[in-house]
Design an enzyme around this catalytic site. Structure first.
Site, mmCIF file in Angstrom:
data_model
loop_
_atom_site.group_PDB
_atom_site.id
_atom_site.type_symbol
_atom_site.label_atom_id
_atom_site.label_comp_id
_atom_site.label_asym_id
_atom_site.label_seq_id
_atom_site.Cartn_x
_atom_site.Cartn_y
_atom_site.Cartn_z
ATOM 1 N N GLU A 49 86.566 48.583 22.190
ATOM 2 C CA GLU A 49 85.691 49.679 22.650
ATOM 3 C C GLU A 49 86.031 50.958 21.888
ATOM 4 O O GLU A 49 85.147 51.729 21.515
ATOM 5 C CB GLU A 49 85.819 49.899 24.159
ATOM 6 C CG GLU A 49 85.305 48.738 24.997
ATOM 7 C CD GLU A 49 83.868 48.338 24.697
ATOM 8 O OE1 GLU A 49 83.039 49.231 24.436
ATOM 9 O OE2 GLU A 49 83.583 47.132 24.695
ATOM 10 N N TRP A 69 84.200 50.705 18.850
ATOM 11 C CA TRP A 69 82.790 51.112 18.898
ATOM 12 C C TRP A 69 82.657 52.613 18.657
ATOM 13 O O TRP A 69 81.721 53.074 18.021
ATOM 14 C CB TRP A 69 82.160 50.736 20.248
ATOM 15 C CG TRP A 69 81.578 49.364 20.227
ATOM 16 C CD1 TRP A 69 82.148 48.223 20.724
ATOM 17 C CD2 TRP A 69 80.313 48.962 19.655
ATOM 18 N NE1 TRP A 69 81.319 47.143 20.499
ATOM 19 C CE2 TRP A 69 80.189 47.572 19.855
ATOM 20 C CE3 TRP A 69 79.278 49.637 18.994
ATOM 21 C CZ2 TRP A 69 79.078 46.850 19.422
ATOM 22 C CZ3 TRP A 69 78.169 48.922 18.563
ATOM 23 C CH2 TRP A 69 78.072 47.555 18.773
ATOM 24 N N TRP A 127 55.447 54.281 21.266
ATOM 25 C CA TRP A 127 56.007 54.856 22.492
ATOM 26 C C TRP A 127 54.894 55.517 23.303
ATOM 27 O O TRP A 127 53.965 56.098 22.738
ATOM 28 C CB TRP A 127 57.059 55.937 22.193
ATOM 29 C CG TRP A 127 58.172 55.516 21.283
ATOM 30 C CD1 TRP A 127 58.396 55.949 20.014
ATOM 31 C CD2 TRP A 127 59.220 54.597 21.564
ATOM 32 N NE1 TRP A 127 59.507 55.352 19.482
ATOM 33 C CE2 TRP A 127 60.042 54.516 20.424
ATOM 34 C CE3 TRP A 127 59.550 53.808 22.680
ATOM 35 C CZ2 TRP A 127 61.156 53.689 20.354
ATOM 36 C CZ3 TRP A 127 60.661 52.996 22.612
ATOM 37 C CH2 TRP A 127 61.443 52.939 21.459
ATOM 38 N N ASN A 160 79.336 52.575 31.922
ATOM 39 C CA ASN A 160 78.664 52.040 30.726
ATOM 40 C C ASN A 160 77.585 51.012 31.046
ATOM 41 O O ASN A 160 76.498 51.048 30.481
ATOM 42 C CB ASN A 160 79.694 51.436 29.769
ATOM 43 C CG ASN A 160 79.034 50.873 28.523
ATOM 44 O OD1 ASN A 160 78.360 51.597 27.796
ATOM 45 N ND2 ASN A 160 79.177 49.572 28.302
ATOM 46 N N TRP A 205 63.203 56.866 22.814
ATOM 47 C CA TRP A 205 64.632 56.961 23.147
ATOM 48 C C TRP A 205 65.151 58.395 23.007
ATOM 49 O O TRP A 205 66.116 58.789 23.669
ATOM 50 C CB TRP A 205 65.467 56.012 22.292
ATOM 51 C CG TRP A 205 65.368 56.222 20.810
ATOM 52 C CD1 TRP A 205 64.511 55.610 19.938
ATOM 53 C CD2 TRP A 205 66.144 57.132 20.003
ATOM 54 N NE1 TRP A 205 64.704 56.067 18.662
ATOM 55 C CE2 TRP A 205 65.696 57.002 18.664
ATOM 56 C CE3 TRP A 205 67.169 58.020 20.277
ATOM 57 C CZ2 TRP A 205 66.244 57.743 17.604
ATOM 58 C CZ3 TRP A 205 67.716 58.761 19.233
ATOM 59 C CH2 TRP A 205 67.250 58.630 17.914
ATOM 60 N N TRP A 226 71.920 55.030 22.251
ATOM 61 C CA TRP A 226 70.491 55.052 22.620
ATOM 62 C C TRP A 226 69.696 54.205 21.644
ATOM 63 O O TRP A 226 68.808 53.453 22.034
ATOM 64 C CB TRP A 226 69.964 56.490 22.670
ATOM 65 C CG TRP A 226 70.184 57.075 24.038
ATOM 66 C CD1 TRP A 226 71.231 57.841 24.448
ATOM 67 C CD2 TRP A 226 69.337 56.880 25.188
ATOM 68 N NE1 TRP A 226 71.098 58.144 25.787
ATOM 69 C CE2 TRP A 226 69.944 57.571 26.263
ATOM 70 C CE3 TRP A 226 68.144 56.202 25.418
ATOM 71 C CZ2 TRP A 226 69.388 57.599 27.541
ATOM 72 C CZ3 TRP A 226 67.582 56.227 26.694
ATOM 73 C CH2 TRP A 226 68.204 56.918 27.743
HETATM 74 P P1 FAD Z 1 86.210 52.712 28.384
HETATM 75 O O1 FAD Z 1 85.520 51.453 28.743
HETATM 76 O O2 FAD Z 1 87.520 52.969 29.007
HETATM 77 O O3 FAD Z 1 86.346 52.710 26.797
HETATM 78 C C1 FAD Z 1 87.344 53.479 26.109
HETATM 79 C C2 FAD Z 1 86.717 54.390 25.097
HETATM 80 O O4 FAD Z 1 86.027 53.644 24.112
HETATM 81 C C3 FAD Z 1 85.672 55.327 25.672
HETATM 82 O O5 FAD Z 1 86.286 56.464 26.252
HETATM 83 C C4 FAD Z 1 84.854 55.667 24.441
HETATM 84 O O6 FAD Z 1 85.464 56.667 23.668
HETATM 85 C C5 FAD Z 1 84.895 54.369 23.663
HETATM 86 N N1 FAD Z 1 83.687 53.576 23.943
HETATM 87 C C6 FAD Z 1 83.508 52.653 24.911
HETATM 88 N N2 FAD Z 1 82.272 52.100 24.811
HETATM 89 C C7 FAD Z 1 81.662 52.699 23.767
HETATM 90 C C8 FAD Z 1 80.391 52.564 23.168
HETATM 91 N N3 FAD Z 1 79.472 51.700 23.613
HETATM 92 N N4 FAD Z 1 80.100 53.362 22.122
HETATM 93 C C9 FAD Z 1 80.992 54.240 21.628
HETATM 94 N N5 FAD Z 1 82.229 54.406 22.158
HETATM 95 C C10 FAD Z 1 82.554 53.652 23.209
HETATM 96 N N6 FAD Z 1 80.046 57.334 24.989
HETATM 97 C C11 FAD Z 1 80.500 58.562 24.689
HETATM 98 O O7 FAD Z 1 81.702 58.748 24.524
HETATM 99 N N7 FAD Z 1 79.631 59.618 24.566
HETATM 100 C C12 FAD Z 1 78.282 59.476 24.739
HETATM 101 O O8 FAD Z 1 77.533 60.447 24.592
HETATM 102 C C13 FAD Z 1 77.786 58.184 25.088
HETATM 103 N N8 FAD Z 1 76.460 57.986 25.321
HETATM 104 C C14 FAD Z 1 76.013 56.723 25.647
HETATM 105 C C15 FAD Z 1 74.643 56.515 25.871
HETATM 106 C C16 FAD Z 1 74.166 55.259 26.214
HETATM 107 C C17 FAD Z 1 72.675 55.045 26.423
HETATM 108 C C18 FAD Z 1 75.056 54.179 26.357
HETATM 109 C C19 FAD Z 1 74.568 52.808 26.724
HETATM 110 C C20 FAD Z 1 76.419 54.382 26.138
HETATM 111 C C21 FAD Z 1 76.916 55.633 25.779
HETATM 112 N N9 FAD Z 1 78.292 55.844 25.538
HETATM 113 C C22 FAD Z 1 78.736 57.111 25.198
HETATM 114 C C23 FAD Z 1 79.246 54.715 25.482
HETATM 115 C C24 FAD Z 1 79.964 54.348 26.781
HETATM 116 O O9 FAD Z 1 79.060 54.226 27.840
HETATM 117 C C25 FAD Z 1 81.046 55.370 27.160
HETATM 118 O O10 FAD Z 1 81.876 55.622 26.051
HETATM 119 C C26 FAD Z 1 81.915 54.845 28.305
HETATM 120 O O11 FAD Z 1 81.133 54.533 29.417
HETATM 121 C C27 FAD Z 1 82.941 55.903 28.657
HETATM 122 O O12 FAD Z 1 83.709 55.509 29.749
HETATM 123 P P2 FAD Z 1 85.250 55.160 29.597
HETATM 124 O O13 FAD Z 1 85.941 56.271 28.872
HETATM 125 O O14 FAD Z 1 85.756 54.796 30.940
HETATM 126 O O15 FAD Z 1 85.182 53.901 28.641
#
Ligand code: FAD
Length: 472
Positions: A281, A284, A312, A348, A366, A389
């Site tokens: 993650e 990502w 759209w 997420n 989007w 997105w």
């Molecule tokens: P954890 O599950 O603990 O993951 C650890 C870290 O990994 C996160 O803090 C984050 O930095 C990174 N990470 C995890 N999943 C993703 C992912 N899919 N993409 C990129 N990095 C990821 N994340 C953001 O940080 N900022 C945003 O603006 C953002 N917008 C999003 C918009 C949409 C539509 C979706 C579907 C996802 C988005 N995410 C975004 C990704 C993800 O949802 C969040 O990073 C995550 O929910 C943060 O919670 P956590 O720190 O507990 O994640």
């Protein structure tokens, strides 16, 4: 007398901060500045929730710098100009910062390096926010990766991320400006970052502790429990199964190198599979930044240009408002949108469902959802938000195929079977039985809206529109 200027940006921390560590080692008088830049061309102004976060993060940072014998200087304006003026004011002969990867930000930084070169000032930048800098991860033919899995494999095959640097105990005292005075700082409260009339930030304050100490506490909590079951727990929105580090990483209050090192220390031998999933993650996040680095217009342009022809709809104001306010009649979407509004964060799995509902069931572009998230998320990130997105919309790199349409009812039945998450954010559903909570229209609870659109019809409409795009 020589002096150093450290410009902090998305790296609001003392721990593992290479620019600050270098200044500490050099020992000459030091100016540490943060610039609120709402004027440089192309720099995206922060949304409301991120502004709230920034205010508190700067407050915490200022206290930490003061405790280390330094101070945080605040300035506002077009960053390139502000930094040039401050370097002249303090007679700095070294300018240090940690690198940024967005297009307009890189233009500013490159301009400053050039200016510094012509003025006998050494400008040095460091790697701090990404473990794998975009230009270092390349396919066999030398281009950027477009698919996550090989990108991440290439990262893992590269050198292990370096050890994080310890926070300096003491920093050199502040540099003086002309006349032996300290350079003047603006007052944080004067920046108007906090919401007023109405002040909607109570829920955010309850949920979060912006700043470096808050970030480290989150990491410890995560390592003490959820990480060991992350593979399963990360999908359950009713549990604290994820790290909630995202806003801390977004503002650089904790370094990804520190998080990586903490995992190495906790799991010194072979890391369990759950840890590998969590690491990916973080991967990502790196992948999203690589996409933004290669595509500076990721937030405004379809990564796949064929989506420029996609049909759209323009949703009605009522439809958009229902989505914003969590009143679509679909509990998982509504709980997510309310969680976002109340706490500045959304789980997420629910982000994916709420975003899919907007772009597929309502067939909205989007970009309108991305903009709403940008304004309301505390972790609103210039790379991760648009990349995700576009992933949901199908227009992105390594995107979810367009025909995969999340069904919010099936999703909540699977990941929140007892409706804990749903009930927490939708009090109107609190009295319903576990089964009915996923399909409340069957029980017609008071105060909760009927579904905004039918799922089968809106799904069919989305698929037809996609088919038209494919048929050209
Ligand atoms: P954890 O599950 O603990 O993951 C650890 C870290 O990994 C996160 O803090 C984050 O930095 C990174 N990470 C995890 N999943 C993703 C992912 N899919 N993409 C990129 N990095 C990821 N994340 C953001 O940080 N900022 C945003 O603006 C953002 N917008 C999003 C918009 C949409 C539509 C979706 C579907 C996802 C988005 N995410 C975004 C990704 C993800 O949802 C969040 O990073 C995550 O929910 C943060 O919670 P956590 O720190 O507990 O994640």
């Amino acid at each position: 007398m020589s002096s150093t200027l450290v410009w902090l940006r998305d790296d609001l921390r003392l721990d593992d901060n290479p620019a600050l560590a270098e200044a500490a080692a050099a020992g000459s008088p030091l100016t540490v500045v943060y610039v609120l830049d709402e004027e440089s061309p192309g720099v995206r102004p922060l949304g409301g929730a991120a502004r709230w976060w920034l205010h508190h993060s700067l407050e915490a940072l200022a206290a930490d710098l003061t405790a280390a014998g330094s101070r945080l200087l605040l300035r506002r304006g077009p960053a390139g100009q502000v930094i040039r003026e401050l370097a002249e004011e303090t007679g700095a002969d070294r300018l240090l910062w940690n690198r940024r990867y967005g297009g307009p930000e890189r233009t500013i930084d490159a301009g400053l390096k050039e200016w510094a070169g012509g003025h006998g000032i050494s400008a040095e930048s460091f790697q701090a926010s990404l473990m794998f800098e975009p230009w270092t991860v390349r396919t066999g033919s030398g281009g950027p990766y477009k698919v996550f899995t090989p990108f991440w494999r290439a990262c893992l095959d590269a050198a292990e991320p370096r050890q994080p640097l310890e926070a300096p105990d003491r920093l050199p005292g502040p540099a003086k400006a002309g006349g032996g005075k300290l350079p003047a700082s603006e007052v944080l409260a004067g920046w108007g970052l906090l919401p007023r009339r109405p002040d909607w930030s109570a829920g955010l304050a309850e949920e979060w502790t912006p700043g470096e100490a808050g970030a480290h506490a989150r990491l410890e909590d995560f390592l003490d429990g959820p990480v060991s079951d992350y593979g399963t727990g990360r999908n359950i929105p009713g549990e604290e199964g994820t790290s909630r580090l995202s806003p801390h990483l977004r503002f650089g209050e904790i370094s990804p190198f520190r998080v990586w090192q903490a995992l190495r220390e906790r799991f010194p031998h072979r890391a369990p599979a759950d840890v590998g999933i969590f690491r990916s993650e973080l991967g990502w996040r790196e992948f999203c930044w690589q996409l933004l680095y290669e595509n500076p217009e990721l937030a405004t342009r379809n990564y796949r240009p064929e989506f420029d022809r996609f049909g759209w709809r323009t949703p009605s104001d009522d439809e958009l408002q229902a989505w914003h306010q969590g009143r679509t009649g679909y509990p998982l979407v509504d709980a997510g949108m309310r969680q976002l509004w109340q706490t500045g964060w959304m789980h997420n799995r629910v982000r994916m469902a709420a975003a899919s509902f907007l772009v597929k069931n309502l067939l909205a572009d989007w970009r309108s959802g991305e903009a709403w998230f940008w304004d309301t998320l505390v972790d609103a990130d210039a790379a991760s938000n648009p990349a995700n997105w576009q992933w949901v919309a199908g227009s992105g790199a390594d995107a979810s195929p367009y025909f995969r349409i999340f069904n919010p009812v099936t999703q909540s039945k699977k990941f929140d079977p007892a409706g804990r998450y749903l009930r927490r954010f939708i009090p109107e559903l609190a009295g319903l039985e576990d089964k009915a909570v996923h399909e409340p229209w069957k029980a017609a609870p008071e105060g909760y809206p009927e579904p905004l659109v039918g799922l089968p019809e809106s799904r069919a409409r989305a698929l037809e529109t996609y088919q038209r795009l494919k048929d050209g």
